[in-house]
Design an enzyme around this catalytic site. Structure first.
Site, PDB file in Angstrom:
ATOM      1  N   HIS A 129      29.315   1.911  32.470  1.00  0.00           N
ATOM      2  CA  HIS A 129      30.053   0.649  32.522  1.00  0.00           C
ATOM      3  C   HIS A 129      30.207   0.007  31.149  1.00  0.00           C
ATOM      4  CE1 HIS A 129      28.930   0.063  37.052  1.00  0.00           C
ATOM      5  NE2 HIS A 129      29.742   1.078  36.845  1.00  0.00           N
ATOM      6  N   PHE A 375      23.287   3.995  38.463  1.00  0.00           N
ATOM      7  CA  PHE A 375      23.073   4.154  37.024  1.00  0.00           C
ATOM      8  C   PHE A 375      24.149   3.505  36.155  1.00  0.00           C
ATOM      9  CE2 PHE A 375      21.871   8.312  39.123  1.00  0.00           C
ATOM     10  CZ  PHE A 375      20.603   7.882  39.468  1.00  0.00           C
ATOM     11  N   CYS A 376      24.691   2.371  36.584  1.00  0.00           N
ATOM     12  CA  CYS A 376      25.753   1.687  35.830  1.00  0.00           C
ATOM     13  C   CYS A 376      26.902   2.641  35.506  1.00  0.00           C
ATOM     14  CB  CYS A 376      25.197   1.065  34.546  1.00  0.00           C
ATOM     15  SG  CYS A 376      24.097  -0.327  34.836  1.00  0.00           S
ATOM     16  N   ALA A 377      27.139   3.566  36.423  1.00  0.00           N
ATOM     17  CA  ALA A 377      28.264   4.500  36.318  1.00  0.00           C
ATOM     18  C   ALA A 377      28.768   4.754  37.730  1.00  0.00           C
ATOM     19  CB  ALA A 377      27.836   5.793  35.636  1.00  0.00           C
TER      20      ALA A 377
END
Length: 453
Positions: A129, A375-377
């Site tokens: 992100h 995982f911020c993805a």
């Protein structure tokens, strides 16, 4: 530093000393165990060498660029020498600028704020992100996840061929995925970008701690990374690369240090002459200790030798991957396939398990710290899982039935400070949890899976 004679096929150097290597944690089943920190992709433990360097400097701390006293002068020299050290670590070009920021996220937001008017940004949906989201004021083209490195280059080339050739353009790409650990074809993507008149920024947050990063060799225009993933404590990051867009942009923050001269006008307002150097985007009192800690980490990794570090990490990667391959219920997530080169970041799901439950059991019953989630993805993980956006289930509820899609994943990550025993314990724990089940019961509390008491 001693050389390991462990059971690896080739003798490689022992793990680098890091803080917390002797910390013990309680187990819900009784007793204590040395904590196995296997969440390096989120934040790596600080190198002991870095901590010692910071401790030695701390009594001499002073405000930089503004003081005539000895400590201020010493701190100013240390801060600017740190800038030079990090630039050398990145093999920057002579006319590049290196700006100290708070993090990779901050670095990429800084670059986003410096984009020229009308800039078009190209970014793969596979990005963290920090790389995916900062471009809100630009025209953004989100590219589908490629399934091979060659397909990544082809996808980018097609997208760039369709753009307005007269306007500015920027490509943003990761060097190593924070989800799969796979290395991306950065040099080839940079060549494609430049062939179509675009520039490229490399998110090296997961690459720089594991492999050497050369701005010149990769031919990228900018590189961004975070100190806390490079074995350095404190909130500091780096944006390094071409100076022109940074010099032409308004300061990222307005304030002291960014301004060269401020004068009052006759109408009561003020006129400001801004700095042209990196100071233009470093307003306020800088994080001197953070910058120094990054420079110390750069020196430590360089002196240890990346050839040695990469060889040892590959042994750990092979140990984990071969161990997981022996458990049929485990599915390792990958874009480019089993043979793709990767760093020490591996994500997986376990058939019949909620990932949060599995990660909680690793921690509570084995003293192993991993990460679970997206995982911020989020787009990447959901693509890899083949799932639509869903609400995460309760970890205490019955586990997913065999074959049911997992709502999130588990990530194990490691690096230069990881002992062999930690990854060996992890592989054993995965096998035991899958075959024997958890020894404790768990419940959901504030959205997290925790042992029931």
């Amino acid at each position: 530093m001693s050389v390991s004679t462990a059971a690896s096929a080739t003798s490689v150097r022992a793990p680098l000393p890091v803080l917390g290597r002797d910390v013990t944690v309680p187990l819900v089943t009784g007793g204590e165990v040395t904590y196995a920190a296997l969440d390096y992709a989120a934040s790596a433990p600080a190198l002991q060498r870095v901590w010692d360097d910071v401790a030695a400097y701390a009594p001499y701390y002073g405000s930089v660029h503004r003081g005539a006293g000895y400590l201020s002068q010493l701190s100013t020299d240390l801060f600017e020498n740190a800038r030079a050290t990090v630039a050398e670590f990145l093999d920057c070009r002579a006319d590049d600028q290196l700006v100290f920021t708070r993090s990779t996220t901050d670095s990429l937001n800084l670059l986003a704020a410096a984009l020229p008017a009308g800039c078009q940004v190209f970014v793969f949906e596979t990005e963290h992100h920090a790389s995916l989201l900062p471009w809100k004021d630009a025209r953004v083209s989100y590219l589908d996840a490629p399934r091979t490195p060659a397909q990544a280059v082809e996808t980018l080339e097609r997208a760039l061929a369709d753009r307005d050739p007269h306007g500015p353009a920027l490509v943003c790409v990761t060097g190593a995925s924070n989800v799969t650990g796979e290395l991306w074809p950065v040099r080839e993507l940079a060549a494609a970008a430049h062939a179509h008149g675009a520039r490229i920024v490399l998110d090296a947050a997961q690459l720089a701690p594991h492999h050497p990063v050369s701005v010149r060799d990769l031919d990228v225009d900018w590189v961004a990374f975070s100190g806390h993933k490079l074995y350095a404590p404190f909130g500091c990051g780096v944006l390094a690369g071409r100076a022109d867009w940074l010099q032409a942009a308004d300061p990222y923050l307005a304030g002291g240090g960014a301004s060269r001269k401020v004068t009052r006008r006759a109408d009561g307002g003020v006129d400001v002459e801004w700095q042209d150097s990196a100071a233009r985007h470093e307003a306020g009192s800088p994080n001197v200790i953070g910058a120094y800690s990054i420079a110390s980490a750069c020196k430590a990794l360089t002196e240890a030798g990346f050839d040695t570090l990469v060889a040892r990490e590959q042994y750990l990667v092979d140990t984990v991957r071969s161990g997981l391959a022996e458990v049929p219920q485990v599915k390792v997530l990958s874009l480019f396939g089993d043979d793709a080169p990767r760093v020490g970041v591996i994500s997986f799901v376990v058939e019949g398990w909620n990932s949060s439950h599995f990660a909680a059991a690793l921690s509570a019953e084995y003293g192993i710290g991993v990460r679970d989630g997206l995982f911020c993805a989020h787009p990447l993980v959901r693509t890899l899982l083949g799932s639509d956006p869903q609400t995460q289930g309760e970890c205490g509820a019955p586990e997913a039935a065999p074959g049911e899609k997992s709502l999130n994943a588990i990530r194990v990550s490691f690096g230069a400070g990881t002992p062999d025993e930690h990854v060996e314990r992890f592989v054993t724990a995965v096998r035991e949890l899958v075959t024997e089940g958890a020894k404790w019961s768990y419940r959901t509390e504030d959205g997290r899976c925790v042992p029931a008491v």
